[in-house]
Design an enzyme around this catalytic site. Structure first.
Site, short mmCIF file in Angstrom:
data_model
loop_
_atom_site.label_atom_id
_atom_site.label_comp_id
_atom_site.label_asym_id
_atom_site.label_seq_id
_atom_site.Cartn_x
_atom_site.Cartn_y
_atom_site.Cartn_z
N SER A 45 0.83 -1.21 0.00
CA SER A 45 0.00 0.00 0.00
C SER A 45 0.86 1.25 0.00
CB SER A 45 -0.93 0.01 1.22
OG SER A 45 -0.19 -0.23 2.42
N ASP A 83 4.58 -7.46 2.66
CA ASP A 83 3.91 -7.84 1.42
C ASP A 83 4.92 -8.24 0.36
OD1 ASP A 83 1.13 -7.73 1.66
OD2 ASP A 83 1.08 -5.55 1.43
N GLU A 180 -10.05 -9.19 3.14
CA GLU A 180 -10.27 -7.77 2.85
C GLU A 180 -11.57 -7.57 2.10
OE1 GLU A 180 -8.17 -3.86 0.75
OE2 GLU A 180 -7.04 -5.71 0.97
#
Length: 264
Positions: A45, A83, A180
């Site tokens: 992100s 990630d 999510e």
């Protein structure tokens, strides 16, 4: 004591909620970890909140390694999850090479997005000592395939598939499942049908843990606020206070509230 996978499993077994927040540098890593956050996610992100891209796809392995190293230096006992960026785990062999780099940079676990097709990769990583978080539901790296940032699992067939994927990934060795933007009812089912801890974001209050992007939590992300986000800075007098308020709200069940969740 440092947070480990065993710590998170103990939380689940005891029915105690735990918390996760993204962080991308040493300073915020220190603040987040000393405020009582259990897991730091070095999220791709960063491509959106730090670099200003409209998706996570441009983020590279080199950038993830750089930010993971910074987070490692500031961390005070949280478990660090990093990630794996877009196309860095397209094959099990590629995943192994790239996951090793993130672990050497300071991660305690890697996160990968996708369904049952990842099981061979999860097994290979787990067998070789690399813990894995499997990310289901809205998987931002697949935004072009999904047709945008949309809630996943509202249709019964898709919901059943997601449950099957979570079970298969647990069987393959996944240490955490992250959900999510899925309906809260589905997230509850998945959380109850796997023994692996489940972290939610936009997945209701019944998962074992919650994660938010740091910039969202502090109310500094430009543009429209996502439904599952709460600005904890609005009622705090410091960044540390906002993060502690988030930790308290998750652990006592006040966050997420109904207005932050999705229905089927």
């Amino acid at each position: 004591m440092p947070t480990t996978i065993q710590t998170l499993r103990a939380f689940k077994e005891a029915g105690e909620k735990f918390t996760c927040i993204t962080s991308y540098d040493a300073t915020f890593s220190h603040v987040v970890s000393t405020a009582g956050v259990d897991v730091i996610l070095v999220g791709d992100s960063l491509g959106m909140v730090l670099q200003g891209h409209d998706s996570t796809l441009p983020v590279t392995m080199e950038q993830m390694i750089y930010h993971t190293e910074g987070v490692k230096r500031g961390n005070q006992g949280a478990l660090i999850m990093a990630d794996m960026p877009f196309m860095s785990y397209a094959t099990p062999e590629q995943a192994l090479d790239n996951a090793a780099l993130l672990m050497q940079a300071g991660a305690h676990m890697v996160k990968i997005e996708g369904g049952e097709w990842l099981c061979e990769t999860i097994h290979m990583l787990s067998e070789r000592g690399i813990p894995v978080c499997a990310h289901l539901g809205l998987t931002p790296q697949s935004v072009n395939k999904l047709g945008g940032y949309k809630v996943q699992g509202r249709e019964s067939v898709q919901a059943d598939e997601m449950i099957a994927h979570a079970k298969a990934q647990e069987q393959a060795g996944a240490d955490i499942i992250l959900l999510e933007c899925v309906p809260s009812e589905l997230a509850d089912k998945i959380t109850r049908c796997v023994s692996t801890p489940v972290i939610g974001i936009g997945a209701g209050a019944d998962t074992d843990a919650q994660v938010l992007v740091l910039h969202d939590l502090l109310g500094i992300t430009p543009g429209r606020r996502a439904k599952f986000v709460k600005n904890f800075m609005a009622e705090a007098d410091s960044i540390e206070g906002a993060i502690k308020a988030y930790v308290d709200a998750v652990k006592n069940g006040q966050f997420p509230a109904t207005e932050h969740t999705f229905k089927a």
